[in-house]
Design a protein around this motif. Structure first.
Motif, PDB file in Angstrom:
ATOM      1  N   SER A 110      32.737  28.748  36.995  1.00 44.37           N
ATOM      2  CA  SER A 110      32.047  28.321  38.323  1.00 44.37           C
ATOM      3  C   SER A 110      32.892  28.184  39.408  1.00 44.37           C
ATOM      4  CB  SER A 110      31.130  27.289  38.089  1.00 44.37           C
ATOM      5  OG  SER A 110      31.866  26.178  37.920  1.00 44.37           O
ATOM      6  N   ASP A 111      32.819  28.434  40.764  1.00 47.52           N
ATOM      7  CA  ASP A 111      33.544  28.000  41.742  1.00 47.52           C
ATOM      8  C   ASP A 111      33.030  26.967  42.518  1.00 47.52           C
ATOM      9  OD1 ASP A 111      31.706  29.372  43.369  1.00 47.52           O
ATOM     10  OD2 ASP A 111      32.638  31.277  43.558  1.00 47.52           O
TER      11      ASP A 111
ATOM     12  N   GLN B 275      29.001  29.445  42.041  1.00 45.16           N
ATOM     13  CA  GLN B 275      28.987  30.887  41.838  1.00 45.16           C
ATOM     14  C   GLN B 275      29.717  30.917  40.443  1.00 45.16           C
ATOM     15  OE1 GLN B 275      28.297  32.892  46.260  1.00 45.16           O
ATOM     16  NE2 GLN B 275      30.483  31.709  45.685  1.00 45.16           N
TER      17      GLN B 275
ATOM     18  N   TRP C 128      31.864  33.519  37.534  1.00 48.02           N
ATOM     19  CA  TRP C 128      32.656  34.528  37.574  1.00 48.02           C
ATOM     20  C   TRP C 128      32.853  34.726  36.009  1.00 48.02           C
ATOM     21  CZ3 TRP C 128      35.461  37.005  41.668  1.00 48.02           C
ATOM     22  CH2 TRP C 128      35.188  36.104  42.849  1.00 48.02           C
TER      23      TRP C 128
ATOM     24  N   THR D  41      33.714  37.165  32.252  1.00 48.08           N
ATOM     25  CA  THR D  41      34.720  38.194  31.864  1.00 48.08           C
ATOM     26  C   THR D  41      33.561  39.081  30.844  1.00 48.08           C
ATOM     27  OG1 THR D  41      35.461  36.771  30.155  1.00 48.08           O
ATOM     28  CG2 THR D  41      36.772  37.304  32.136  1.00 48.08           C
TER      29      THR D  41
ATOM     30  N   LEU E 136      35.476  42.212  34.850  1.00 49.40           N
ATOM     31  CA  LEU E 136      35.198  40.938  35.401  1.00 49.40           C
ATOM     32  C   LEU E 136      34.328  41.235  36.628  1.00 49.40           C
ATOM     33  CD1 LEU E 136      35.983  38.109  36.337  1.00 49.40           C
ATOM     34  CD2 LEU E 136      37.640  38.886  38.229  1.00 49.40           C
TER      35      LEU E 136
ATOM     36  N   PHE F 206      31.285  39.036  39.259  1.00 46.50           N
ATOM     37  CA  PHE F 206      30.900  37.852  40.072  1.00 46.50           C
ATOM     38  C   PHE F 206      29.416  37.610  40.057  1.00 46.50           C
ATOM     39  CE2 PHE F 206      29.142  36.280  44.365  1.00 46.50           C
ATOM     40  CZ  PHE F 206      30.093  35.205  44.447  1.00 46.50           C
TER      41      PHE F 206
ATOM     42  N   VAL G 105      33.816  43.147  39.948  1.00 44.54           N
ATOM     43  CA  VAL G 105      34.982  42.725  40.633  1.00 44.54           C
ATOM     44  C   VAL G 105      36.222  43.537  40.157  1.00 44.54           C
ATOM     45  CG1 VAL G 105      36.500  40.893  41.461  1.00 44.54           C
ATOM     46  CG2 VAL G 105      34.147  40.396  41.248  1.00 44.54           C
TER      47      VAL G 105
ATOM     48  N   LEU H 240      39.714  29.514  37.216  1.00 38.98           N
ATOM     49  CA  LEU H 240      39.989  29.428  38.539  1.00 38.98           C
ATOM     50  C   LEU H 240      40.701  28.156  38.770  1.00 38.98           C
ATOM     51  CD1 LEU H 240      39.463  30.856  41.175  1.00 38.98           C
ATOM     52  CD2 LEU H 240      37.341  29.346  41.257  1.00 38.98           C
TER      53      LEU H 240
ATOM     54  N   LEU I 218      42.054  33.483  39.908  1.00 43.13           N
ATOM     55  CA  LEU I 218      41.656  33.789  38.734  1.00 43.13           C
ATOM     56  C   LEU I 218      42.531  34.201  37.621  1.00 43.13           C
ATOM     57  CD1 LEU I 218      38.023  35.637  39.167  1.00 43.13           C
ATOM     58  CD2 LEU I 218      38.560  33.117  38.027  1.00 43.13           C
TER      59      LEU I 218
ATOM     60  N   ILE J  83      41.456  35.580  44.631  1.00 39.56           N
ATOM     61  CA  ILE J  83      40.041  35.877  45.164  1.00 39.56           C
ATOM     62  C   ILE J  83      39.721  35.258  46.347  1.00 39.56           C
ATOM     63  CG2 ILE J  83      39.286  36.155  42.769  1.00 39.56           C
ATOM     64  CD1 ILE J  83      37.742  33.213  43.231  1.00 39.56           C
TER      65      ILE J  83
ATOM     66  N   TYR K  28      37.657  37.722  48.745  1.00 33.52           N
ATOM     67  CA  TYR K  28      36.711  38.393  47.912  1.00 33.52           C
ATOM     68  C   TYR K  28      35.484  38.179  48.657  1.00 33.52           C
ATOM     69  CZ  TYR K  28      33.280  40.307  44.794  1.00 33.52           C
ATOM     70  OH  TYR K  28      32.153  41.033  44.209  1.00 33.52           O
TER      71      TYR K  28
END
Length: 337
Positions: free
Chosen positions: A52-53, A57, A59, A61, A73, A75, A85, A107, A112, A127, A130
């Motif tokens: 999570s960021d 949110q 991310w 794999t 990958l 999002f 992504v 992250l 990442l 990112i 992004y």
């Protein structure tokens, strides 16, 4: 070269509070109401790593299908909308049908870091700029570092599966190699690698074999020590999966045991580890919907969520929200306390 881990994953395929409060106290406060658990995202292709960021949110794999280079990958925004992504990561299948590809991700400073177990690579993606909906990049265009070859050379082994990672002292990255049973340290300034710790085998009360490999699958840092959880090798002795603690010198000791087949871990609001048990092993196969989310303290293990279906990854977002990847269902579960 992946014989140990291949067999492991073939069997898998068969089938608002303050930080000083203890997470267990939070659970006690909400009784008799159970945690709220819902499927957040569906339709993913073997999701494994979840990160999570700052905006909570995700991310994620995806290991892919094993039939072509379709590892990705992706999002995922707060509404559960999925955006590709990076595409085109290699995804391989064993003759038995086990899939190998992207593993966990991390992250750090808008970069990442993604581990690829088959290739032994640590992929990197900035990112910063992004935007959801941007044209997907291709894996071949990403920068990477070859960690797997270094592990083979310096640990004198053909078995490597760089599986999970965390940030530790001085911003260095610490990588759990599930096949080499080792923790690798990557210097944040020089990118130099070193062996930080090795994870010992675990006694098998069944006697055949006398010991099984630890198979470290999860790693986290609580500010003072590392915590590492283990899957354990075949025949996956019940209640013998161990959480190890590793001090800053690399000395390993037992934090807690009495658990089974651990796949990942995260820190709760009080800094105690929350781990995932993959499921119940019958001696021939794993039973669906027997996975658990467990709070582990030095004194006890407390089940928080039951009936998970082969959970493989856990990520905390905010104080009391966790996301859990159920790889073979292709779903992300959202758990709120």
């Amino acid at each position: 070269m992946h014989s140990k881990i291949t067999y492991l994953f073939v069997l898998l395929l068969l089938l608002g509070t303050t930080a000083c409060e203890e997470f267990y106290d939070i659970v006690e406060e909400i009784k008799p109401r159970s945690p709220k658990s819902n499927v957040f995202v569906t339709g993913l292709t073997a999701p494994l790593g979840v990160e999570s960021d700052a905006l909570e949110q995700l991310w994620v794999t995806e290991a892919g299908t094993g039939t072509k280079n379709d590892g990705e990958l992706v999002f995922i925004n707060a509404q559960g909308v999925v955006y590709p992504v990076v595409q085109g990561f290699s995804s391989l299948a064993s003759p038995e049908g086990a899939i190998f590809g992207l593993n966990h991700l991390l992250l750090k400073d808008n970069i990442l870091y993604m581990l690829h177990g088959v290739e032994g690579r640590l992929y990197k993606l900035d990112i910063t700029n992004y935007q959801p909906g941007d044209k997907p990049l291709q894996a071949a265009d990403l920068a990477y570092e070859d960690v797997g070859s270094w592990v083979k050379k310096h640990l004198k082994t053909e078995e490597t599966d760089i599986f999970n990672l965390t940030v530790g002292p001085e911003g260095d990255i610490f990588i759990a190699d599930a096949a080499a049973n080792a923790i690798i340290r990557r210097d944040s300034k020089t990118k130099k690698l070193s062996v930080f710790a090795t994870i010992p085998p675990i006694n098998n009360p069944g006697g055949e074999p006398a010991q099984v490999e630890a198979v470290p699958t999860g790693i986290t840092f609580d500010g003072e020590k590392f915590l590492v959880c283990t899957f354990t090798g075949y025949p996956y002795p019940a209640k013998k999966a161990t959480i190890y603690q590793i001090d800053l010198t690399g000395k390993t000791s037992v934090y807690q045991t009495g658990l089974s087949i651990l796949t990942d871990m995260e820190l709760g609001v009080d800094g105690k580890p929350v781990v995932l048990e993959y499921g119940t092993w019958t001696g021939e196969t794993f039973i669906p919907n027997t996975g658990r989310m467990v709070l582990s303290t030095p004194n006890k293990n407390v089940a928080l969520v039951n009936n998970l279906n082969f959970p493989n990854s856990i990520e905390k977002s905010g104080l009391k929200t966790f996301f859990i990847a159920e790889t073979f269902d292709g779903t992300i579960e959202k758990v709120n306390f």
